[in-house]
Write an enzyme that holds these catalytic residues in place. Structure first.
Site, PDB file in Angstrom:
ATOM      1  N   GLU A   1      -2.933  -3.390  -5.545  1.00 25.14           N
ATOM      2  CA  GLU A   1      -4.106  -3.581  -5.025  1.00 25.14           C
ATOM      3  C   GLU A   1      -5.167  -2.815  -5.457  1.00 25.14           C
ATOM      4  O   GLU A   1      -5.776  -2.097  -4.628  1.00 25.14           O
ATOM      5  CB  GLU A   1      -3.998  -3.709  -3.625  1.00 25.14           C
ATOM      6  CG  GLU A   1      -3.454  -5.005  -2.914  1.00 25.14           C
ATOM      7  CD  GLU A   1      -3.957  -5.325  -1.406  1.00 25.14           C
ATOM      8  OE1 GLU A   1      -4.348  -4.372  -0.762  1.00 25.14           O
ATOM      9  OE2 GLU A   1      -3.403  -6.324  -0.976  1.00 25.14           O
TER      10      GLU A   1
ATOM     11  N   CYS B   1       0.776  -1.246   0.002  1.00 28.80           N
ATOM     12  CA  CYS B   1       0.026  -0.028   0.055  1.00 28.80           C
ATOM     13  C   CYS B   1       0.784   1.130   0.082  1.00 28.80           C
ATOM     14  O   CYS B   1       0.100   2.359  -0.380  1.00 28.80           O
ATOM     15  CB  CYS B   1      -0.812   0.153   1.190  1.00 28.80           C
ATOM     16  SG  CYS B   1      -2.058  -1.052   1.174  1.00 28.80           S
TER      17      CYS B   1
HETATM   18  O1  AHR Z   1       1.331  -6.259   3.372  1.00 30.56           O
HETATM   19  C1  AHR Z   1       0.572  -5.565   4.133  1.00 30.56           C
HETATM   20  C2  AHR Z   1      -0.387  -4.793   2.991  1.00 30.56           C
HETATM   21  O2  AHR Z   1      -1.426  -6.027   2.517  1.00 30.56           O
HETATM   22  C3  AHR Z   1       0.304  -4.382   1.734  1.00 30.56           C
HETATM   23  O3  AHR Z   1       0.637  -3.018   2.030  1.00 30.56           O
HETATM   24  C4  AHR Z   1      -0.875  -4.373   0.883  1.00 30.56           C
HETATM   25  O4  AHR Z   1      -0.548  -4.428  -0.348  1.00 30.56           O
HETATM   26  C5  AHR Z   1      -1.849  -5.456   1.415  1.00 30.56           C
HETATM   27  O5  AHR Z   1      -3.314  -4.896   1.709  1.00 30.56           O
END
Ligand code: AHR
Length: 656
Positions: free
Chosen positions: A374, A242
Site C-alpha cells: 500500500e 501495514c
Molecule cells: O488488512 C488490514 C490492513 O488493511 C492492512 O494492514 C493494510 O494493508 C490495509 O490497509
C-alpha cells in the site's frame, strides 16, 4: 465435516417459488485460460492478535520483559522487605536483541511467599488432560532455587502443577518442565512460586500447549492452522499488510530480525498497538516467535506458495510517511536479495546455511516477492524501480509484486496503474475494502483489463457492511454473498487475475483492531465467518481452466441478481459451476452444456444460503452459515440448477 441435505427438500421447506429464467449456455468445446494454482490464497498479518496471542501458541505474555512496561502481563507476589524483591535489568547495547531480564533476590523464601503470575493474552486457554511445556532461561547465584509451577483457573484454583529445581549456574541456562491441566478453562493463568535463597535471573519464560500444529514444540495453534489448511490455499502472503511498513521506519518489519534463536529475535511494538484510538491494545507487541522461517514452514505445511512482502524504504503513508533516502536503499534491497538466498539458497550460502541450521535443508521454493505494501506516489515508483533492477538482474526467476496503493480507484490508483503498466510490473497488488454494493457492481471489473499487461493480485479485499455497532460490521452473509459475486468475476478473468486473498485473516474476539475478518478466535476455539466458507468453496473447487458460461451471450454478472463462473477441472474431468443468486427469490436456471453428460451420473452440489442477510457465525453457532452438500443425478434431458434466494451454489458435474 460436510453437512448434507437434499436440495429439492431445501427449496420445499423454504416454500420457494422459482422464477423462470433463460438458459445458461456453457461452452466446453474450447479450453479457456489456465486457472493459476495460486488463484485463491490467504493473507496473514499480525493484526487483531493474529500472531502473538493468536496462532503463535505461546501462552505467556511479555515472556522476555521487553514491553514498554517491563512487567506488563506479570504480577509479582511477596514482600520485598521479607522474602524477596524483583528488579528489571536492562543491558542496553550489550545485549541489544534481548536487553532486559528479571532479577529476583530470593531471601530464604518458603512455598507460597514469593513468586510471579502471568495472565496470558486475555487469559490462557487451558485444556483438560493436556500437557503444557514450561521453559525459561535462568542464572543463579546461590545454592539452589525451586520453581513451583501452578496452572490456575478463573477462580485461582490450582488445576495443574509441577516443580523445577534450579541448580546454581553462573551462565544462562534453559530449563524445562511439563505440567498437565486437569480442567478446561478459557482464562487460566500460571503462577511461578520461587522457593530458596540466592540471586535468580529469569528470562524467556514460556508456556506452550503440546497439541500444537504437527506437535511442534513452541509451535502454532493447531485449530487455527487447520482452518487455513482446509482452505487448500494456493499461497500464503505474509507478514502483511501495514505491519510491513511500520508506523515509522524503525518499526518496519525486518525479516532478518525474526529468524534464528528465539531470544535473539528482538521484540518490538506492534503497529496495531496504537493505530486506532477506539481500539487501543497497549499490550500488543511482536515477539517474532512466528518469524519468517515459521511463515515459510506454514506455507509449505499447507501446500501453499510462500509470498513474502518486504518494506521498500517507506513507512506507512497514513502514519509518518518516512522515506529511506534513495542513496540508502541498498540495505533494503540487500534484505530482499538475502531473503531469496534464505528461502532458496543452499548450505554454502550465508542465508541458506541459516535456513539449514534452523532445520530445513530443502529450499522453500520462493517464486514471488512483494515490494512494498500500500505504498503510493512517485516516491514508491522510484524505489520500486531500483528494487526491480537489482532483483531482476540477480533473480529473473522471481516474480515481483508491486502495490497499486490502498484504493481501488481514484488519483493514487490511476497514477500507479499507469506507472506500473509502463514498467511493466509482473503483478499488481490491488486492494479493496468496500461496501457490498461495490462488490456486486464490480463483478466485471477485470473484463476490460489489458490482456497483455501485468497480471493482477487482488491482495486484500473484504466487503464492509455498514452498521452502528461494531458487531454489525462483522462479515455477515450479505458481505460474504457480495464477495462471492465479485469472485465469480475474478475467476472468469483468471487469464489475468493470478492471485486473490481476503483480508485480514484472523481476529481475537477480545483483541481485535480491524473488523471484519475471515476467522474469529477466542483462547480455545476458532470459527470461520461466512466469508471463510465462500473462500473455501472457491478455493477447493478451483478447477484448472476457465469455461465460457453466458446468459443471452453475456457473462453472468448481475443481471437478474445472478453471478456465474465456470471452470473445467482437467484432473477430475468435471465442469464446476459457481452460481450466486443475490436476489430474494429462488431461481430455476436451465443449463445447456455442449458436452456429453452421462445421465444418472452424480452432480455434487454445495449450497450456502441464509434467509437473513445479517446472519453470521459465532463461537456458539460456528457453522450456521456454511456449505450444505447434496447429490443430484444428471437428468436424461433438461438440466436445471435450483438456486435458493441469497445463495452461493457450486455444482461439480462429471463430464465424459
Ligand atoms: O488488512 C488490514 C490492513 O488493511 C492492512 O494492514 C493494510 O494493508 C490495509 O490497509
Amino acid at each position: 465435516m460436510r453437512k448434507f441435505i437434499c436440495l429439492a427438500a431445501l427449496l420445499a421447506v423454504t416454500g420457494l417459488q422459482a422464477q423462470k429464467q433463460q438458459a445458461l449456455r456453457i461452452d466446453l468445446t474450447a479450453k479457456g485460460a489456465q486457472v493459476s494454482p495460486t488463484m485463491w490464497g490467504v493473507f496473514f498479518e499480525d493484526i487483531n492478535l493474529g500472531a502473538d496471542g493468536g496462532i503463535y501458541a505461546e501462552l505467556i505474555k511479555n515472556r522476555s520483559f521487553e514491553f514498554y512496561q517491563p512487567l506488563m502481563g506479570w504480577k509479582t507476589l511477596g514482600n520485598a522487605r521479607k522474602e524477596g524483591s524483583f528488579l528489571v535489568i536492562n543491558r542496553g547495547l550489550a545485549a541489544e536483541k534481548n536487553p532486559r531480564f528479571l532479577r529476583v533476590q530470593v531471601n530464604n523464601a518458603q512455598a507460597g511467599d514469593l513468586g510471579l503470575e502471568n495472565e496470558g493474552f486475555r487469559g490462557m486457554g487451558l485444556k483438560e488432560n493436556l500437557a503444557y511445556d514450561f521453559s525459561c532461561n535462568y542464572r543463579l547465584d546461590g545454592k539452589a532455587v525451586t520453581l513451583k509451577l501452578e496452572l490456575l483457573n478463573e477462580q485461582d484454583q490450582v488445576i495443574g502443577s509441577s516443580s523445577l529445581l534450579l541448580p546454581a549456574s553462573a551462565n544462562w541456562k534453559k530449563i524445562e518442565s511439563s505440567l498437565m491441566s486437569s480442567a478446561t478453562v478459557q482464562k487460566g493463568k500460571i503462577r511461578i512460586g520461587i522457593v530458596g535463597e540466592g540471586q535468580l535471573d529469569l528470562d524467556m519464560i514460556s508456556l506452550f500447549p503440546t497439541d500444537t500444529w504437527k506437535g511442534r514444540k513452541g509451535g502454532l495453534r493447531a485449530d487455527m492452522v487447520q482452518l487455513l489448511a482446509d482452505l487448500k490455499p494456493g499461497f500464503v502472503r505474509f507478514p502483511g499488510g501495514c505491519i510491513v511498513e511500520g508506523h515509522e521506519l524503525s518499526t518496519r518489519y525486518q525479516w532478518k530480525k525474526t529468524v534464528g534463536p528465539l531470544e535473539e529475535r528482538q521484540v518490538i511494538i506492534n503497529r496495531w498497538n496504537t493505530e486506532f484510538s477506539h481500539r487501543p491494545a497497549p499490550d500488543y507487541f511482536q515477539s517474532f516467535g512466528l518469524g519468517f522461517f515459521e511463515y515459510f514452514q506454514l506455507a509449505e505445511d499447507i501446500g501453499a506458495a510462500p509470498l513474502p512482502i518486504l518494506n521498500c524504504g517507506m513507512a506507512c503513508q497514513f502514519n509518518t510517511a518516512e522515506l529511506a533516502p534513495l542513496e540508502q536503499l541498498d540495505e533494503y534491497i540487500q534484505d530482499a536479495l538475502d531473503l531469496i538466498e534464505f528461502a532458496n539458497g543452499d548450505a554454502s550460502t550465508q542465508w541458506g546455511k541459516l535456513r539449514v541450521r534452523m532445520g530445513h535443508p530443502a529450499p522453500f521454493n520462493l517464486k514471488y516477492l512483494g515490494v512494498g505494501n500500500e505504498n503510493w506516489g512517485p516516491q514508491y515508483v522510484e524505489r520500486l524501480q531500483l528494487f526491480t533492477k537489482a532483483l531482476k538482474a540477480k533473480h529473473p526467476e522471481i516474480e515481483l509484486i508491486s502495490s497499486a496503493g490502498p484504493f481501488s480507484s481514484g488519483e493514487l490508483f490511476d497514477y500507479l496503474n499507469k506507472a506500473l503498466r509502463a514498467m511493466p510490473a509482473d503483478l499488481i497488488d490491488e486492494h479493496y475494502y468496500r461496501k457490498p454494493e461495490w462488490f456486486f457492481q464490480n463483478a466485471r471489473r477485470y473484463d476490460n483489463y489489458d490482456r497483455k499487461g501485468p497480471k493482477i493480485f487482488a491482495g486484500e479485499y473484504a466487503s464492509h457492511v455498514e452498521g452502528n455497532l461494531e458487531a454489525d460490521k462483522r462479515n455477515n452473509w450479505l458481505a460474504a454473498l457480495s464477495e462471492a459475486a465479485f469472485m465469480t468475476g475474478l475467476e472468469r478473468n483468471a487469464d489475468i487475475v493470478r492471485m486473490a486473498s481476503y483480508a485480514p485473516l484472523f481476529a481475537h474476539v477480545e483483541g481485535w483492531q480491524w473488523n471484519p475478518d475471515l476467522i474469529w478466535v477466542n483462547n480455545l476455539q476458532a470459527v470461520g465467518s461466512p466469508s471463510y466458507y465462500v473462500q473455501k468453496l472457491f478455493s477447493t473447487n478451483r478447477g484448472t481452466h476457465t469455461v465460457v458460461a453466458q446468459l443471452g451471450g453475456q457473462p453472468v454478472a448481475g443481471k437478474d441478481s445472478l453471478y456465474v463462473s465456470a471452470v473445467w477441472d482437467e484432473t477430475s474431468k468435471e465442469l464446476i459451476l459457481k452460481m450466486v443468486n443475490a436476489g430474494p427469490s429462488a431461481v430455476k436456471l436451465p443449463l445447456q452444456v455442449n458436452a456429453k453428460l452421462q445421465p444418472g451420473g452424480t452432480i455434487e452440489v454445495a449450497t450456502i444460503q441464509s434467509a437473513s442477510l445479517t446472519a453470521n457465525n459465532s463461537l456458539e453457532h460456528p457453522d450456521l452459515i456454511s456449505p450444505v452438500w447434496s447429490k443430484l443425478a444428471i437428468p436424461k434431458k433438461g438440466m436445471n440448477a435450483l438456486l435458493p434466494p441469497q445463495s452461493l451454489v457450486v455444482w461439480r458435474i462429471p463430464v465424459k
